[in-house]
Design a protein around this motif. Structure first.
Motif, PDB file in Angstrom:
ATOM      1  N   VAL A  10       0.861  -1.181   0.000  1.00  0.00           N
ATOM      2  CA  VAL A  10       0.000   0.000   0.000  1.00  0.00           C
ATOM      3  C   VAL A  10       0.894   1.227   0.000  1.00  0.00           C
ATOM      4  O   VAL A  10       1.822   1.321   0.807  1.00  0.00           O
ATOM      5  CB  VAL A  10      -0.927   0.026   1.229  1.00  0.00           C
ATOM      6  N   GLU A  11       0.643   2.137  -0.927  1.00  0.00           N
ATOM      7  CA  GLU A  11       1.439   3.362  -1.013  1.00  0.00           C
ATOM      8  C   GLU A  11       0.548   4.584  -0.861  1.00  0.00           C
ATOM      9  O   GLU A  11      -0.597   4.595  -1.326  1.00  0.00           O
ATOM     10  CB  GLU A  11       2.175   3.433  -2.351  1.00  0.00           C
ATOM     11  N   LEU A  28      -4.412  -3.033  -8.928  1.00  0.00           N
ATOM     12  CA  LEU A  28      -4.509  -2.082  -7.831  1.00  0.00           C
ATOM     13  C   LEU A  28      -5.799  -1.282  -7.870  1.00  0.00           C
ATOM     14  O   LEU A  28      -6.419  -1.112  -8.918  1.00  0.00           O
ATOM     15  CB  LEU A  28      -3.321  -1.120  -7.817  1.00  0.00           C
ATOM     16  N   PHE A  29      -6.171  -0.797  -6.694  1.00  0.00           N
ATOM     17  CA  PHE A  29      -7.237   0.177  -6.540  1.00  0.00           C
ATOM     18  C   PHE A  29      -6.602   1.520  -6.225  1.00  0.00           C
ATOM     19  O   PHE A  29      -5.614   1.597  -5.474  1.00  0.00           O
ATOM     20  CB  PHE A  29      -8.180  -0.205  -5.402  1.00  0.00           C
ATOM     21  N   ILE A  30      -7.172   2.590  -6.799  1.00  0.00           N
ATOM     22  CA  ILE A  30      -6.698   3.954  -6.545  1.00  0.00           C
ATOM     23  C   ILE A  30      -7.824   4.733  -5.890  1.00  0.00           C
ATOM     24  O   ILE A  30      -8.961   4.718  -6.361  1.00  0.00           O
ATOM     25  CB  ILE A  30      -6.274   4.659  -7.844  1.00  0.00           C
ATOM     26  N   TRP A  31      -7.507   5.403  -4.784  1.00  0.00           N
ATOM     27  CA  TRP A  31      -8.472   6.259  -4.103  1.00  0.00           C
ATOM     28  C   TRP A  31      -7.795   7.578  -3.767  1.00  0.00           C
ATOM     29  O   TRP A  31      -6.666   7.599  -3.276  1.00  0.00           O
ATOM     30  CB  TRP A  31      -8.979   5.606  -2.815  1.00  0.00           C
ATOM     31  N   ALA A  69      -4.715  20.392  -5.331  1.00  0.00           N
ATOM     32  CA  ALA A  69      -3.673  19.448  -4.958  1.00  0.00           C
ATOM     33  C   ALA A  69      -4.288  18.230  -4.277  1.00  0.00           C
ATOM     34  O   ALA A  69      -5.247  18.331  -3.528  1.00  0.00           O
ATOM     35  CB  ALA A  69      -2.668  20.122  -4.018  1.00  0.00           C
ATOM     36  N   VAL A  70      -3.738  17.066  -4.556  1.00  0.00           N
ATOM     37  CA  VAL A  70      -4.188  15.841  -3.916  1.00  0.00           C
ATOM     38  C   VAL A  70      -3.392  15.644  -2.634  1.00  0.00           C
ATOM     39  O   VAL A  70      -2.180  15.507  -2.658  1.00  0.00           O
ATOM     40  CB  VAL A  70      -3.985  14.631  -4.854  1.00  0.00           C
ATOM     41  N   ASP A  71      -4.091  15.679  -1.510  1.00  0.00           N
ATOM     42  CA  ASP A  71      -3.405  15.534  -0.234  1.00  0.00           C
ATOM     43  C   ASP A  71      -3.010  14.085   0.031  1.00  0.00           C
ATOM     44  O   ASP A  71      -1.931  13.796   0.513  1.00  0.00           O
ATOM     45  CB  ASP A  71      -4.305  16.037   0.901  1.00  0.00           C
ATOM     46  N   SER A  72      -3.906  13.160  -0.259  1.00  0.00           N
ATOM     47  CA  SER A  72      -3.645  11.750   0.006  1.00  0.00           C
ATOM     48  C   SER A  72      -4.135  10.904  -1.157  1.00  0.00           C
ATOM     49  O   SER A  72      -5.339  10.836  -1.401  1.00  0.00           O
ATOM     50  CB  SER A  72      -4.340  11.304   1.297  1.00  0.00           C
ATOM     51  N   LEU A  73      -3.209  10.289  -1.851  1.00  0.00           N
ATOM     52  CA  LEU A  73      -3.537   9.387  -2.943  1.00  0.00           C
ATOM     53  C   LEU A  73      -3.094   7.997  -2.511  1.00  0.00           C
ATOM     54  O   LEU A  73      -1.912   7.757  -2.285  1.00  0.00           O
ATOM     55  CB  LEU A  73      -2.803   9.803  -4.216  1.00  0.00           C
ATOM     56  N   PHE A  74      -4.056   7.082  -2.352  1.00  0.00           N
ATOM     57  CA  PHE A  74      -3.749   5.742  -1.874  1.00  0.00           C
ATOM     58  C   PHE A  74      -3.739   4.756  -3.039  1.00  0.00           C
ATOM     59  O   PHE A  74      -4.666   4.735  -3.844  1.00  0.00           O
ATOM     60  CB  PHE A  74      -4.773   5.287  -0.835  1.00  0.00           C
ATOM     61  N   LEU A  75      -2.677   3.962  -3.114  1.00  0.00           N
ATOM     62  CA  LEU A  75      -2.543   2.925  -4.121  1.00  0.00           C
ATOM     63  C   LEU A  75      -2.505   1.588  -3.394  1.00  0.00           C
ATOM     64  O   LEU A  75      -1.568   1.307  -2.637  1.00  0.00           O
ATOM     65  CB  LEU A  75      -1.264   3.121  -4.942  1.00  0.00           C
ATOM     66  N   LEU A  76      -3.519   0.780  -3.602  1.00  0.00           N
ATOM     67  CA  LEU A  76      -3.626  -0.516  -2.941  1.00  0.00           C
ATOM     68  C   LEU A  76      -3.328  -1.619  -3.954  1.00  0.00           C
ATOM     69  O   LEU A  76      -4.141  -1.939  -4.821  1.00  0.00           O
ATOM     70  CB  LEU A  76      -5.032  -0.693  -2.362  1.00  0.00           C
ATOM     71  N   PHE A  77      -2.113  -2.187  -3.884  1.00  0.00           N
ATOM     72  CA  PHE A  77      -1.689  -3.254  -4.790  1.00  0.00           C
ATOM     73  C   PHE A  77      -1.994  -4.613  -4.162  1.00  0.00           C
ATOM     74  O   PHE A  77      -1.757  -4.818  -2.965  1.00  0.00           O
ATOM     75  CB  PHE A  77      -0.175  -3.162  -5.056  1.00  0.00           C
ATOM     76  N   PHE A  78      -2.491  -5.541  -4.962  1.00  0.00           N
ATOM     77  CA  PHE A  78      -2.789  -6.867  -4.438  1.00  0.00           C
ATOM     78  C   PHE A  78      -2.617  -7.897  -5.554  1.00  0.00           C
ATOM     79  O   PHE A  78      -2.338  -7.559  -6.702  1.00  0.00           O
ATOM     80  CB  PHE A  78      -4.212  -6.917  -3.869  1.00  0.00           C
ATOM     81  N   GLN A  79      -2.793  -9.153  -5.213  1.00  0.00           N
ATOM     82  CA  GLN A  79      -2.698 -10.215  -6.214  1.00  0.00           C
ATOM     83  C   GLN A  79      -3.841 -11.197  -6.021  1.00  0.00           C
ATOM     84  O   GLN A  79      -4.283 -11.432  -4.892  1.00  0.00           O
ATOM     85  CB  GLN A  79      -1.353 -10.953  -6.106  1.00  0.00           C
ATOM     86  N   ALA A 116     -17.258  -0.029   1.098  1.00  0.00           N
ATOM     87  CA  ALA A 116     -16.072  -0.293   0.287  1.00  0.00           C
ATOM     88  C   ALA A 116     -14.890   0.560   0.733  1.00  0.00           C
ATOM     89  O   ALA A 116     -13.751   0.087   0.794  1.00  0.00           O
ATOM     90  CB  ALA A 116     -16.380  -0.038  -1.187  1.00  0.00           C
ATOM     91  N   PHE A 117     -15.151   1.821   1.074  1.00  0.00           N
ATOM     92  CA  PHE A 117     -14.058   2.711   1.459  1.00  0.00           C
ATOM     93  C   PHE A 117     -13.542   2.368   2.857  1.00  0.00           C
ATOM     94  O   PHE A 117     -12.373   2.568   3.170  1.00  0.00           O
ATOM     95  CB  PHE A 117     -14.525   4.161   1.379  1.00  0.00           C
ATOM     96  N   THR A 118     -14.430   1.849   3.694  1.00  0.00           N
ATOM     97  CA  THR A 118     -13.993   1.387   5.001  1.00  0.00           C
ATOM     98  C   THR A 118     -13.098   0.171   4.856  1.00  0.00           C
ATOM     99  O   THR A 118     -12.130   0.006   5.602  1.00  0.00           O
ATOM    100  CB  THR A 118     -15.210   1.038   5.878  1.00  0.00           C
ATOM    101  N   ILE A 119     -13.410  -0.694   3.888  1.00  0.00           N
ATOM    102  CA  ILE A 119     -12.558  -1.854   3.629  1.00  0.00           C
ATOM    103  C   ILE A 119     -11.166  -1.398   3.203  1.00  0.00           C
ATOM    104  O   ILE A 119     -10.154  -1.934   3.661  1.00  0.00           O
ATOM    105  CB  ILE A 119     -13.179  -2.758   2.550  1.00  0.00           C
ATOM    106  N   VAL A 120     -11.109  -0.390   2.330  1.00  0.00           N
ATOM    107  CA  VAL A 120      -9.806   0.141   1.916  1.00  0.00           C
ATOM    108  C   VAL A 120      -9.043   0.629   3.140  1.00  0.00           C
ATOM    109  O   VAL A 120      -7.843   0.361   3.301  1.00  0.00           O
ATOM    110  CB  VAL A 120      -9.974   1.281   0.891  1.00  0.00           C
TER     111      VAL A 120
END
Length: 393
Positions: A10-11, A28-31, A69-79, A116-120
């Motif tokens: 997770v980045e 990945l999911f991007i939020w 500006a984007v304050d927090s961009l979350f990248l959730l990588f999975f397999q 869904a966002f709580t799961i993230v």
């Protein structure tokens, strides 16, 4: 299990003026908590606040700032894996993306539940605290399986049905209930005149906008009453009312009891969890009934629900009454599901219903420490359970 999902990394990052481009190795999911421009394929598209984007591996993606500006961009990588071979002493899994959504799919509030966002959020936290033990891996698998299912359903719904502006209204109300919201203001947000807005809102939600706003505010007031020592005036200001006496009258009219009586409720012994089952189990609190998904796909968690009724199998009011619950925990994303709201109203005739927020990534945990203390010990912790005078309404 036939399929297995594993968080790889997770980045969290911010975009500079030049943006960012890369080719992901994993799906990945991007939020983002503010709008961001994404190029996934040949075209640029804006991913708004409150939306998730899905990206396939080995596909180039470009990201840049949208309106601010984007304050927090979350990248959730999975397999993702599927079971290829099973023998007595070996399970063989192969990488498999065949069931994943299309590259560049985007879904948000209206079609995608706030769950869904709580799961993230939970996946971000669990990855940061992962110890590598089987329990952590099983939990991540269950959460990813549920997230992919919710996302796939949301994308399918969006394809079949145009976006409904009323969903944006519900989201706005759920987030800004403490503001001076009016029907005219929300009608403008939806792009309708006030009269048409009222009819459409009633059609979608099952009651008027003012009734819905009252319900949201009173649900938040309940939470403050049970988890804080704030006065009724202070609570009124927190939930959007200027007058504590007005809140008291409205509370008794809708909930059927005074705020002070609600605050003095003994700690619950028999809890029904329409959500939060995992949170409760992690805290050593076993509900008498719970929603089993996604725990059915996580044997380690499912075992802890032995003897717990599955709420999906409870069909009648009589069955609920036989359970004799003294507290029902529900997530606030049910505000988006009219038939579930009706169920909450019916349940409130049987036991107090406490609606807890599941709204934004990075917001307070689903069950904060003060909430847990109340569930375990009553309104005060074990060291301060003495009687306290209460003149709150």
């Amino acid at each position: 299990m036939k399929r297995l999902y594993v968080v790889k990394k997770v980045e969290s990052c911010s975009l500079n003026e030049n943006g960012q481009a890369f080719v992901p190795t994993y799906p990945l999911f991007i939020w983002a908590d503010t709008p961001v421009q994404l190029r996934m394929g040949e075209q640029w598209q804006e991913v708004a606040k409150g939306q998730l984007a899905f990206v396939h591996p080995n596909e180039r993606i470009e990201m840049k700032r949208a309106k601010q500006a984007v304050d927090s961009l979350f990248l959730l990588f999975f397999q993702g894996y599927r079971l290829e071979e099973e023998t007595i002493d070996k399970l063989t899994y192969l990488v498999d993306h065949s069931t994943f959504p299309a590259h560049g799919s985007v879904a948000g509030v209206g079609s995608l539940p706030l769950r869904a966002f709580t799961i993230v959020e939970q996946l971000v936290k669990s990855n940061a605290n992962a110890s590598g033990n089987p329990s952590d891996q099983a939990s991540q698998h269950g959460l990813l399986a549920e997230l992919l299912d919710l996302f796939a359903r949301a994308v399918s719904t969006q394809t079949a049905n145009p976006a409904n502006p009323m969903h944006d209204v519900l989201d706005f109300t759920n987030r800004y209930y403490d503001q001076n919201l009016t029907r005219t203001q929300l009608a403008e947000l939806s792009g309708y005149d006030a009269s048409y807005f009222s009819r459409q809102f009633q059609k979608l939600v099952g009651h008027s906008f003012s009734e819905h706003l009252t319900r949201v505010r009173l649900d938040r007031a309940k939470l403050h009453l049970l988890t804080s020592e704030a006065t009724l005036q202070e609570i009124a200001e927190k939930v959007g009312y200027a007058d504590g006496f007005y809140l008291s009258r409205k509370f008794k009219q809708v909930i059927g009891t005074s705020p002070s009586a609600y605050r003095r409720m003994p700690k619950p012994q028999r809890i029904v969890a329409l959500q939060f089952a995992g949170d409760l189990l992690a805290l050593g609190i076993k509900p008498i009934a719970a929603r089993f998904a996604p725990w059915e796909s996580s044997p380690l968690i499912a075992a802890e629900l032995d003897g717990v009724r599955n709420v999906e199998e409870i069909q009648s009011v009589a069955e609920w009454e036989q359970l004799s619950p003294d507290m029902v925990l529900a997530p606030d994303y049910l505000y988006y599901v009219p038939d579930q709201l009706e169920q909450l109203r019916r349940l409130e005739q049987i036991a107090p219903v406490l609606v807890l927020p599941w709204d934004r990534l990075g917001d307070r945990p689903a069950l904060a420490d003060r909430d847990v203390a109340w569930l375990r010990y009553g309104r005060f912790g074990p060291e301060c359970r003495k009687t306290r005078g209460d003149t709150s309404g």
